[in-house]
Design a protein around this motif. Structure first.
Motif, PDB file in Angstrom:
ATOM      1  N   ALA A  55      44.880  38.741-126.716  1.00  0.00           N
ATOM      2  CA  ALA A  55      45.418  40.001-126.195  1.00  0.00           C
ATOM      3  C   ALA A  55      44.284  40.883-125.673  1.00  0.00           C
ATOM      4  N   ASN A  56      43.166  40.865-126.357  1.00  0.00           N
ATOM      5  CA  ASN A  56      42.022  41.683-125.933  1.00  0.00           C
ATOM      6  C   ASN A  56      40.934  40.863-125.236  1.00  0.00           C
ATOM      7  N   LEU A  75      48.430  31.481-130.001  1.00  0.00           N
ATOM      8  CA  LEU A  75      49.224  31.166-128.812  1.00  0.00           C
ATOM      9  C   LEU A  75      50.142  30.017-129.178  1.00  0.00           C
ATOM     10  N   PRO A  76      51.321  29.941-128.549  1.00  0.00           N
ATOM     11  CA  PRO A  76      52.181  28.786-128.818  1.00  0.00           C
ATOM     12  C   PRO A  76      51.469  27.495-128.421  1.00  0.00           C
ATOM     13  N   GLN A  77      51.592  26.469-129.263  1.00  0.00           N
ATOM     14  CA  GLN A  77      50.953  25.190-128.977  1.00  0.00           C
ATOM     15  C   GLN A  77      52.015  24.127-128.737  1.00  0.00           C
ATOM     16  N   GLY A  78      51.883  23.423-127.645  1.00  0.00           N
ATOM     17  CA  GLY A  78      52.879  22.403-127.291  1.00  0.00           C
ATOM     18  C   GLY A  78      52.460  21.025-127.753  1.00  0.00           C
ATOM     19  N   ARG A  79      52.805  20.019-126.971  1.00  0.00           N
ATOM     20  CA  ARG A  79      52.502  18.637-127.307  1.00  0.00           C
ATOM     21  C   ARG A  79      51.005  18.439-127.530  1.00  0.00           C
ATOM     22  N   GLY A  80      50.644  17.775-128.621  1.00  0.00           N
ATOM     23  CA  GLY A  80      49.232  17.528-128.941  1.00  0.00           C
ATOM     24  C   GLY A  80      48.504  18.791-129.368  1.00  0.00           C
ATOM     25  N   GLY A  81      49.281  19.861-129.652  1.00  0.00           N
ATOM     26  CA  GLY A  81      48.642  21.115-130.054  1.00  0.00           C
ATOM     27  C   GLY A  81      48.061  21.889-128.878  1.00  0.00           C
ATOM     28  N   ARG A  82      48.360  21.436-127.662  1.00  0.00           N
ATOM     29  CA  ARG A  82      47.753  22.049-126.470  1.00  0.00           C
ATOM     30  C   ARG A  82      48.552  23.250-125.978  1.00  0.00           C
ATOM     31  N   PHE A  83      47.865  24.078-125.194  1.00  0.00           N
ATOM     32  CA  PHE A  83      48.503  25.263-124.623  1.00  0.00           C
ATOM     33  C   PHE A  83      49.295  24.875-123.370  1.00  0.00           C
ATOM     34  N   GLU A  84      50.518  25.397-123.289  1.00  0.00           N
ATOM     35  CA  GLU A  84      51.316  25.170-122.087  1.00  0.00           C
ATOM     36  C   GLU A  84      50.883  26.201-121.055  1.00  0.00           C
ATOM     37  N   GLU A  92      51.492  32.310-120.054  1.00  0.00           N
ATOM     38  CA  GLU A  92      52.535  33.321-119.988  1.00  0.00           C
ATOM     39  C   GLU A  92      52.357  34.366-121.084  1.00  0.00           C
ATOM     40  N   GLY A  93      52.492  35.626-120.724  1.00  0.00           N
ATOM     41  CA  GLY A  93      52.501  36.687-121.728  1.00  0.00           C
ATOM     42  C   GLY A  93      51.132  37.234-122.092  1.00  0.00           C
ATOM     43  N   VAL A  94      50.067  36.579-121.645  1.00  0.00           N
ATOM     44  CA  VAL A  94      48.724  37.096-121.949  1.00  0.00           C
ATOM     45  C   VAL A  94      47.922  37.222-120.646  1.00  0.00           C
ATOM     46  N   PRO A  95      48.045  38.366-119.990  1.00  0.00           N
ATOM     47  CA  PRO A  95      47.409  38.531-118.681  1.00  0.00           C
ATOM     48  C   PRO A  95      45.898  38.338-118.761  1.00  0.00           C
ATOM     49  N   GLY A  96      45.356  37.660-117.755  1.00  0.00           N
ATOM     50  CA  GLY A  96      43.910  37.456-117.700  1.00  0.00           C
ATOM     51  C   GLY A  96      43.414  36.284-118.529  1.00  0.00           C
ATOM     52  N   VAL A  97      44.337  35.524-119.122  1.00  0.00           N
ATOM     53  CA  VAL A  97      43.915  34.378-119.941  1.00  0.00           C
ATOM     54  C   VAL A  97      44.372  33.070-119.280  1.00  0.00           C
ATOM     55  N   TYR A  98      43.445  32.120-119.155  1.00  0.00           N
ATOM     56  CA  TYR A  98      43.715  30.822-118.535  1.00  0.00           C
ATOM     57  C   TYR A  98      43.326  29.712-119.509  1.00  0.00           C
ATOM     58  N   ALA A  99      43.981  28.578-119.372  1.00  0.00           N
ATOM     59  CA  ALA A  99      43.583  27.408-120.174  1.00  0.00           C
ATOM     60  C   ALA A  99      43.465  26.206-119.245  1.00  0.00           C
ATOM     61  N   ILE A 100      42.403  25.440-119.409  1.00  0.00           N
ATOM     62  CA  ILE A 100      42.135  24.294-118.530  1.00  0.00           C
ATOM     63  C   ILE A 100      41.538  23.134-119.322  1.00  0.00           C
ATOM     64  N   GLY A 101      41.567  21.971-118.698  1.00  0.00           N
ATOM     65  CA  GLY A 101      40.963  20.796-119.314  1.00  0.00           C
ATOM     66  C   GLY A 101      41.845  20.216-120.407  1.00  0.00           C
ATOM     67  N   ASP A 102      41.211  19.497-121.326  1.00  0.00           N
ATOM     68  CA  ASP A 102      41.951  18.769-122.355  1.00  0.00           C
ATOM     69  C   ASP A 102      42.799  19.653-123.263  1.00  0.00           C
ATOM     70  N   VAL A 103      42.455  20.929-123.371  1.00  0.00           N
ATOM     71  CA  VAL A 103      43.185  21.795-124.303  1.00  0.00           C
ATOM     72  C   VAL A 103      44.502  22.301-123.712  1.00  0.00           C
ATOM     73  N   ALA A 104      44.744  21.998-122.424  1.00  0.00           N
ATOM     74  CA  ALA A 104      45.936  22.516-121.754  1.00  0.00           C
ATOM     75  C   ALA A 104      46.906  21.407-121.378  1.00  0.00           C
ATOM     76  N   ASN A 105      48.198  21.698-121.491  1.00  0.00           N
ATOM     77  CA  ASN A 105      49.207  20.846-120.882  1.00  0.00           C
ATOM     78  C   ASN A 105      49.471  21.403-119.492  1.00  0.00           C
ATOM     79  N   ILE A 106      48.870  20.769-118.488  1.00  0.00           N
ATOM     80  CA  ILE A 106      48.924  21.284-117.117  1.00  0.00           C
ATOM     81  C   ILE A 106      50.041  20.578-116.368  1.00  0.00           C
ATOM     82  N   PRO A 107      51.015  21.325-115.839  1.00  0.00           N
ATOM     83  CA  PRO A 107      52.126  20.658-115.163  1.00  0.00           C
ATOM     84  C   PRO A 107      51.685  19.992-113.860  1.00  0.00           C
ATOM     85  N   GLY A 108      52.076  18.746-113.678  1.00  0.00           N
ATOM     86  CA  GLY A 108      51.800  18.035-112.434  1.00  0.00           C
ATOM     87  C   GLY A 108      52.933  18.245-111.444  1.00  0.00           C
TER      88      GLY A 108
END
Lengths: 433, 433
Positions: free
Chosen positions: B89-90, B277-286, B294-310
């Motif tokens: 949040a901060n 943050l909510p964790q999806g499949r494999g404990g990763r961030f959606e 979603e819901g946390v402006p200015g925050v991004y997740a990339i690489g193995d820690v993220a479930n990135i939609p194709g």
């Protein structure tokens, strides 16, 4: 002993350093069956350990698996084993695993260990530079303290960026030069905020000259070059006590530091004392001119563990080139024994001594000739000598390339902290400090 | 947030893998002030860790100091630090040293950790292959067991020369191929007495195909190549329990071994769970298509820690090329934010997948195209792809040279046992066994 052919003759060599490897190679060339024992699975190029410690070369650049060295020598059997007992009368060795090895000839070539001269805290709180493990641990510590100081600048005042080298011989001078280059040339590019200029490299030596075995000109030149690089020399001063966070000197002064490199001299290893042989200066074995040991037929000692008489009757210094030549000479003595000939006396061919003082300067002395080598020429000469000594083509080429890159681009890819156990310092948390 | 210029804008990136480094580079090109945190001081080329573990490349060939990567990027500040808490949040991060970092934008790129699926004994008795430390420890163990068996041949019956790889994905297959080459080609040259043919490499996988994400042709080809190299496949079978001296499989059978490689899958790291943050499949961030959360402006997740939609809505796989492209894309999203533009959606350009099965064979699949690459051509293609991905010219050249040497001469200089702590096994003494 009944006369045996070369193929029936066995030799057992304890130690795979310059001396042991040279001896094994020569014996194998003549068809003798050799068992070579070493506690490590590799042969290391000891004079370049400081380069691993300062991130200029990687461990594989200066070490080569013993089995790779002898891959083509089918009569050499390498065994990685720690030796527990040596029975020189029966030329038998027992390993810590309880295995026994014996042979017609026994060659003691177990090298040295650091001599801490009973300095309080030295075993616990200093980094010696004698094995690959030592060099890698020191490297991780060196790069870690910069990271720590970058995160917590107040640690600079607690000595995080002070590096103390105890001993001003070749190892101490070369390490100090390389550390100073790291501080002056490499780190400022990498740390954009950190006050790198607060970093200090110290040499503490109880004598009054750096590179004591060299000429007076060399003493002065080494001091001049190091001082120009910012190295502080505390000559005529010994390290009285090493604490976790400081070094206490014999003049009562203290240097705050968490990185103390022990380059303060060598002595015979622990293992020498279990051989039930008389031990001379430095705990080393006194050998005859033919490298045999009086009173124990078939036993030879070579390399750092032996006091080898030179032409003037004085013991030769503990140098790689002495070890290399003595290894070959011991093999010739053994071959003479096998053939029923008189053993030849060992004559050391002095190729000179050389030391590199950081990137730009080197000293080479051959007999009475003193050479100060500057810039690329000194670098190339120094490199050539060392590369030539490396056993194995791959190492030569790799080390050349690594060095070339480093010289061109300040690359130092080998500056990874991969030994977190050795690197980590408990500085306390923010609140406590 | 008031509109800021590029130079006034700050970004905090957690993790210096492919994703974090790519993001930091792109942001720095546009003058954003970046702080990059990583617990190690280096960026590692993860897909080649198995090469370090099998002595084909040295650690410095596949890792590069983060500070060297960003030496020329003056607006990037690298900090080696372990993160303890993340306040999304901060957009604030607290390190285990108690230091706080915050910025206008927070990029979560903390990678993965091995997923042991609660397998009993796996944490204690297996070697994962996720960090340089892991690879070096495994290497020391691999070379040590050969030394141990050479000294005490009876240890072969106790499984000293059995190597078990849990998981038949790319890491498992590549590791098995490299280990089989070691056993078949390198070790016989080095051990003159040892019954190397007793050595066995096993792959255990609960599925029914190797290289599951590849085509059926690839599954069959990988199995054929590995079996020709002598690798035993235990498919449709899981590791039920790992003990100090054996692996118990789900079919009740056991394999005696002291060297179990865990290549059984990845999950989000421990650190992901402290982000609230909510964790999806494999404990990763959606993440959204623009890589924001979603819901946390200015925050991004990339690489193995993220479930990135194709493109098809399914999450993209955990691959270096996805991480690399997502890192750059996240930087574009942040730049769009700064400039008040709409954030672009991330489109993954599929460059295909590739796996090397030992020295002689590789599989490359691009879309529906399946390529089996043999001999030098496959080798060169595979090498080219990997070298191209390596960040830094020096690494490319060095890795090429190391590989060339290896391919020509079975050199493997990097086969030193320099982690005796990890290598050593207490086999008991001669009498006990």
């Amino acid at each position: 002993m009944a006369k045996k052919t070369h193929a029936e003759t066995t030799a057992l060599i304890v130690g795979g350093g310059f001396a042991g490897v040279a001896c094994a190679k020569k014996l194998a060339e003549h068809g003798i069956s050799v068992t070579l024992l070493d506690k490590n699975n590799y042969h290391q190029f000891q004079p370049l350990l400081y380069q691993v410690a300062t991130g200029m070369l990687g461990p594989a650049d200066i070490a080569r698996p013993l089995r790779a060295i002898f891959a083509k020598h089918k009569t050499v059997d390498v065994k990685q084993a720690e030796v527990a007992h040596v029975d020189v009368a029966n030329r038998t060795v027992r390993t810590t695993d309880g295995l026994d090895f014996s042979a017609d000839y026994l060659v003691l070539a177990m090298g040295s260990q650091p001599n801490f001269f009973n300095t309080a805290g030295a075993v616990e709180h200093t980094f010696p530079l004698y094995s690959l493990d030592d060099a890698e641990r020191l490297r991780s510590r060196v790069f870690e303290v910069f990271e720590d100081a970058d995160s917590r600048p107040e640690l600079v005042e607690r000595g995080a960026l002070n590096f103390v080298i105890v001993g001003g011989g070749a190892t101490g001078v070369e390490t100090a030069g390389a550390l100073a280059d790291l501080v002056n040339e490499v780190m400022p590019e990498r740390f954009h905020d950190l006050a790198i200029r607060a970093a200090r490299v110290y040499i503490v030596d109880v004598g009054h000259a750096l590179l004591a075995p060299f000429s007076e000109e060399a003493h002065a030149y080494a001091a001049k070059v190091l001082q120009r690089k910012g190295v502080e020399l505390r000559m005529g001063c010994s390290a009285k006590e090493i604490l976790e966070d400081r070094v206490v000197l014999s003049d009562g002064s203290e240097i705050l530091t968490h990185t103390v490199v022990w380059a303060g001299g060598l002595q015979a290893p622990q293992l020498a004392s279990v051989c039930q042989l008389p031990q001379g200066r430095g705990g080393r074995f006194e050998v005859e001119r033919d490298l045999s040991i009086e009173g124990v037929p078939g036993v030879y000692a070579i390399g750092d563990v032996a006091n080898i008489p030179g032409a003037d009757g004085h013991a030769l210094p503990q140098l790689g080139s002495v070890a290399l030549q003595a290894g070959t000479a011991a093999a010739h003595s053994i071959l003479a024994d096998v053939e029923g000939q008189a053993r030849p006396a060992f004559h050391y061919h002095d190729k000179g001594i050389m030391a590199m003082i950081g990137r730009g300067a080197a000293i080479a002395e051959v007999g009475k000739h003193h050479h100060e080598l500057h810039g690329p020429v000194g670098f190339a000469a120094w490199l050539g000598v060392h590369a030539w000594l490396l056993s194995g083509v791959r190492e030569k080429v790799d080390a050349f390339i690594s060095w070339g890159w480093d010289n061109l681009g300040h690359g130092r890819a080998a500056t990874v902290i991969d030994r977190p156990d050795a690197a980590r310092i408990d500085w306390g948390t923010e609140d406590e400090s």
